[in-house]
Design a protein around this motif. Structure first.
Motif, mmCIF file in Angstrom:
data_model
loop_
_atom_site.group_PDB
_atom_site.id
_atom_site.type_symbol
_atom_site.label_atom_id
_atom_site.label_comp_id
_atom_site.label_asym_id
_atom_site.label_seq_id
_atom_site.Cartn_x
_atom_site.Cartn_y
_atom_site.Cartn_z
ATOM 1 N N SER A 251 53.099 -102.524 -13.174
ATOM 2 C CA SER A 251 54.181 -102.928 -12.646
ATOM 3 C C SER A 251 54.688 -104.204 -13.583
ATOM 4 N N ARG A 400 57.245 -106.195 -7.160
ATOM 5 C CA ARG A 400 57.198 -104.998 -7.925
ATOM 6 C C ARG A 400 56.553 -103.886 -7.176
ATOM 7 N N THR A 402 54.891 -100.018 -6.204
ATOM 8 C CA THR A 402 54.704 -98.748 -6.561
ATOM 9 C C THR A 402 54.090 -98.072 -5.217
ATOM 10 N N VAL A 426 59.081 -99.550 -9.336
ATOM 11 C CA VAL A 426 58.487 -99.172 -10.606
ATOM 12 C C VAL A 426 58.629 -97.490 -10.655
ATOM 13 N N SER A 431 50.509 -94.254 -11.447
ATOM 14 C CA SER A 431 50.173 -95.701 -12.056
ATOM 15 C C SER A 431 48.992 -95.745 -12.443
ATOM 16 N N GLN A 458 56.893 -101.246 -20.224
ATOM 17 C CA GLN A 458 57.295 -101.436 -19.071
ATOM 18 C C GLN A 458 58.120 -100.246 -18.610
ATOM 19 N N ILE A 461 62.787 -100.034 -14.066
ATOM 20 C CA ILE A 461 62.813 -100.481 -12.758
ATOM 21 C C ILE A 461 64.363 -100.167 -12.088
#
Length: 492
Positions: A251, A400, A402, A426, A431, A458, A461
């Motif tokens: 994230s 952030r 997930t 995200v 992940s 990254q 987003i």
């Protein structure tokens, strides 16, 4: 020739392997479930040889499906479940089945320790609450109930420490995960004999391997491991990380300005600081992958698994079930219904003696109203964790997020509105594997450190902004949620 990194995600039930470019672009992810063994109530184990075989199988499949030559893999690392216990003898042979983080056999022991005040006695050293699946609790349980296993122990390992040994033949202990074991002194950064004495397991003092950082090289794939896994002998293998840390890294969380939130089987809130923040509440701290940083987190099995249970029990034949339920949730979010759902079917993060259930059902309600209540209740239970993490210090600017529920825009908006902070979804498939591969790329020298790697890799987003009016409504309902839960917890 292009080169890649392999990330292995060692979850509580599923093992995954993913191949990524240095910048985190995913090429392939393969996975395999490993049966959990429950020979007695509260036991949650897995065969350690079977775990190693499953890991080799997902690696082989990832290489085959990606059509990438093993020589192009320049490093391997891990994301792993926390807690649990994986014991081997001095020759590296499994002493018994591995124990996963959902195991609760030591609950009576932990309750006894709490009555004796051992949690308060140990907290100043470990900065951990007591949990039945902590290595400290499981080791003492084995000492009492399986003394032969306890006596045969040569090395105390966590899950990725064991697979790392299988790949390299070297015994090491990774810092972000062992720091959550109740064996580790957060200030000293080492296994603490004082903690071992508090928990009555002094005998393991010489059975904990050297501690390494997430991006430290632990060794190289052996010839024997190469033959089994399909990797090239000599491929470097790096420490890895606790999966909570992996979610935060994926994230892009590297300081206290962003909160990492995960929703799935577990609800998890995580924040990163450069120092341990003083507080009366017994927060759970650990070493973060960025040297000199710490993470504080709270988690419980109070998230989307509750919705999955409802679907399995009451809506097994609903066509396109999650799309339909998202539509019901969107409709419910416009109503003023007062149904409350308490998402504690698999454990509570409020009080140990409360269970899941609905409150406020009337004859005019339908299944769609119940589904909305489940969405809302899971948000509220997450707030129990998140509000405490946010209370540690001001300065949080966004969350952030997930996990599976990120695919539901209405659910994410509810989290956003309840939090009254911008929420950034995200967009990443796996992940854990991605964070593990990123760890290997840092260890191999692709980046100067995790901060640089996160900035270069990254994931996309999607940003949501909170609605002030919805925030007020949700917080009023959340206050009622807590009052009812308090009343329920008073009933013996």
């Amino acid at each position: 020739m292009s080169h890649y990194y392999l990330g292995i995600d060692l979850g509580g039930t599923v093992t995954k392997a993913g191949i990524y470019t240095p910048e985190g672009q995913e090429w392939v992810v393969t996975e395999q479930a490993l049966p959990l063994l429950s020979p007695q109530r509260g036991f949650c184990e897995r065969d350690m040889t079977g775990l190693w075989e499953a890991t080799c199988q997902v690696i082989r499949r990832a290489l085959a499906e990606s059509k990438i030559d093993a020589g192009q893999i320049k490093g391997v690392s891990f994301s792993a479940h926390g807690k649990g216990l994986y014991l081997v003898d001095k020759q590296g042979r499994a002493v018994r089945n591995g124990i996963v983080s959902s195991d609760s056999r030591a609950q009576a022991l932990v309750s006894r320790w709490q009555e004796e005040g051992k949690d308060r006695q140990a907290y100043g050293y470990s900065l951990q609450q007591l949990w039945p699946s902590h290595p400290a609790a499981l080791l003492h349980w084995l000492k009492e109930h399986e003394p032969e296993s306890y006596a045969q122990t040569g090395y105390v390992l966590m899950v990725h420490d064991y697979i790392r040994y299988c790949l390299t033949g070297a015994f090491t202990s990774e810092e972000t995960n062992i720091s959550g074991s109740n064996l580790f002194n957060q200030q000293q950064g080492a296994i603490d004999p004082t903690l071992l004495a508090i928990f009555g397991i002094e005998e393991v003092a010489d059975k904990t391997p050297a501690i390494i950082g997430s991006a430290d090289c632990a060794g190289y794939v052996t010839t024997a491991a190469a033959q089994l896994s399909g990797l090239k002998a000599g491929t470097p293998v790096f420490g890895g990380m606790f999966d909570v840390v992996g979610a935060a890294l994926t994230s892009g969380v590297q300081d206290a300005s962003k909160l990492s939130a995960v929703a799935g089987t577990w609800s998890i809130a995580t924040r990163v600081f450069e120092r341990i923040m003083p507080a009366e509440y017994p927060y759970v701290w650990g070493k973060y992958s960025i040297p000199g940083s710490y993470f504080v987190h709270e988690g419980s099995p109070t998230s989307a698994s509750n919705l999955a249970w409802f679907v399995q029990q009451f809506l097994p034949n609903l066509p396109d079930s999650y799309a339909t339920m998202n539509q019901w949730a969107q409709q419910g979010y416009q109503k003023s219904e007062d149904i409350l759902f308490f998402p504690w079917l698999y454990g509570s993060n409020f009080k140990a003696n409360v269970n899941g259930g609905f409150l406020g059902l009337c004859g005019h309600h339908g299944v769609e109203d119940m589904v909305y209540a489940i969405y809302q209740g899971i948000v509220f239970s997450h707030l129990l964790h998140q509000d405490r993490i946010l209370a540690l210090s001001a300065g949080a600017q966004s969350i952030r997020f997930t996990g599976g529920p990120t695919h539901s825009r209405v659910w994410m908006q509810m989290f956003c509105d309840a939090s009254n902070l911008p929420l950034e979804i995200v967009d990443v498939r796996q992940s854990g594997c991605r964070a593990a591969a990123l760890c290997a790329s840092v260890g191999a020298g692709e980046f100067s450190g995790f901060s640089t790697a996160m900035e270069a890799s990254q994931a996309p987003i999607v940003r949501l902004e909170p609605d002030a009016a919805k925030h007020r409504v949700l917080r009023q309902r959340f206050d009622r949620f807590k009052r009812v839960a308090t009343a329920l917890s008073a009933v013996e």
